[in-house]
Design an enzyme around this catalytic site. Structure first.
Site, PDB file in Angstrom:
ATOM      1  N   LYS A 155       0.832  -1.211   0.000  1.00  0.00           N
ATOM      2  CA  LYS A 155       0.000   0.000   0.000  1.00  0.00           C
ATOM      3  C   LYS A 155       0.864   1.258   0.000  1.00  0.00           C
ATOM      4  CE  LYS A 155      -3.779  -2.290   2.399  1.00  0.00           C
ATOM      5  NZ  LYS A 155      -4.762  -2.299   1.347  1.00  0.00           N
ATOM      6  N   CYS A 156       1.907   1.244  -0.812  1.00  0.00           N
ATOM      7  CA  CYS A 156       2.882   2.327  -0.861  1.00  0.00           C
ATOM      8  C   CYS A 156       2.815   2.997  -2.230  1.00  0.00           C
ATOM      9  CB  CYS A 156       4.273   1.721  -0.633  1.00  0.00           C
ATOM     10  SG  CYS A 156       5.662   2.855  -0.789  1.00  0.00           S
ATOM     11  N   GLY A 157       3.180   4.238  -2.302  1.00  0.00           N
ATOM     12  CA  GLY A 157       3.243   4.920  -3.580  1.00  0.00           C
ATOM     13  C   GLY A 157       4.240   4.284  -4.539  1.00  0.00           C
TER      14      GLY A 157
ATOM     15  N   THR B 268       4.663   0.952  -4.700  1.00  0.00           N
ATOM     16  CA  THR B 268       4.242  -0.431  -4.937  1.00  0.00           C
ATOM     17  C   THR B 268       4.279  -0.816  -6.414  1.00  0.00           C
ATOM     18  OG1 THR B 268       2.921  -0.430  -2.914  1.00  0.00           O
ATOM     19  CG2 THR B 268       2.378  -2.107  -4.555  1.00  0.00           C
TER      20      THR B 268
END
Length: 182
Positions: A57-59, A61
């Site tokens: 759930k990371c920018g 990803t």
């Protein structure tokens, strides 16, 4: 009871630090796969590794796509991408191993080796990451998800690429090509 837990935590912390200091290279570690199996990193002896701490759930990803492409492009020459999910930064990997595996396979079609979620920073940092961030030529704490360590065929860390460096960046592919050529 509290003093027993404190003592136990201190013992585990000391043993983790000692194991990381005793390690000669990444082959000295055994990890748990995302399927729950123990896997000695020495099983990769003679191959090149790209070790990456990941989050769903990371920018950053979408870097899974580039990691998968690297895995496909160089697998026949001996590259293995190894993903290590971690929830250290912004709670961006909250899921269970099964949820992470499902997400990676359905969203990004990941076929490279994924391992059980670990800590890559802080007091509970896994010994592998204590080694990577302290006992190599590329020390320094992990600052965010998708930090990449390139390991040569001898198990030595030969490059480190920070989060913002895309897996398909020319610097990464050149370093991989060089490591594969040795």
């Amino acid at each position: 009871m509290r003093s027993i837990l404190t003592t136990l935590f201190l013992f585990i912390t000391i043993m983790t630090a000692m194991h990381a200091q005793d390690a000669q290279n990444v082959y000295d570690f055994t990890m748990t796969t995302i399927d729950g199996e123990e896997k000695a990193l020495s099983d990769y002896r003679g191959d090149v590794l790209l070790i990456v701490n990941t989050a769903s759930k990371c920018g950053f990803t979408p870097q899974y796509e580039g990691l998968q492409e690297l895995n496909e492009r160089y697998a026949d020459r001996g590259l293995h991408v190894l993903g290590f999910p971690a929830n250290n930064f912004g709670g961006q990997e909250p899921g269970s191993d099964a949820q992470i595996q499902e997400f990676c396979s359905t969203t990004y079609h990941v076929t490279f080796d994924m391992f059980s979620k670990i800590s890559v920073a802080g007091e509970d940092k896994h010994p592998l990451y204590a080694y990577l961030t302290g006992a190599t030529d590329f020390p320094g704490e992990i600052k965010w998800n998708f930090t990449k360590f390139l390991v040569d065929r001898e198990g030595r860390v030969v490059a480190r690429f920070e989060t913002k460096v895309d897996p398909l960046d020319e610097a990464v592919t050149a370093a991989i090509e060089h490591a594969l050529g040795e």
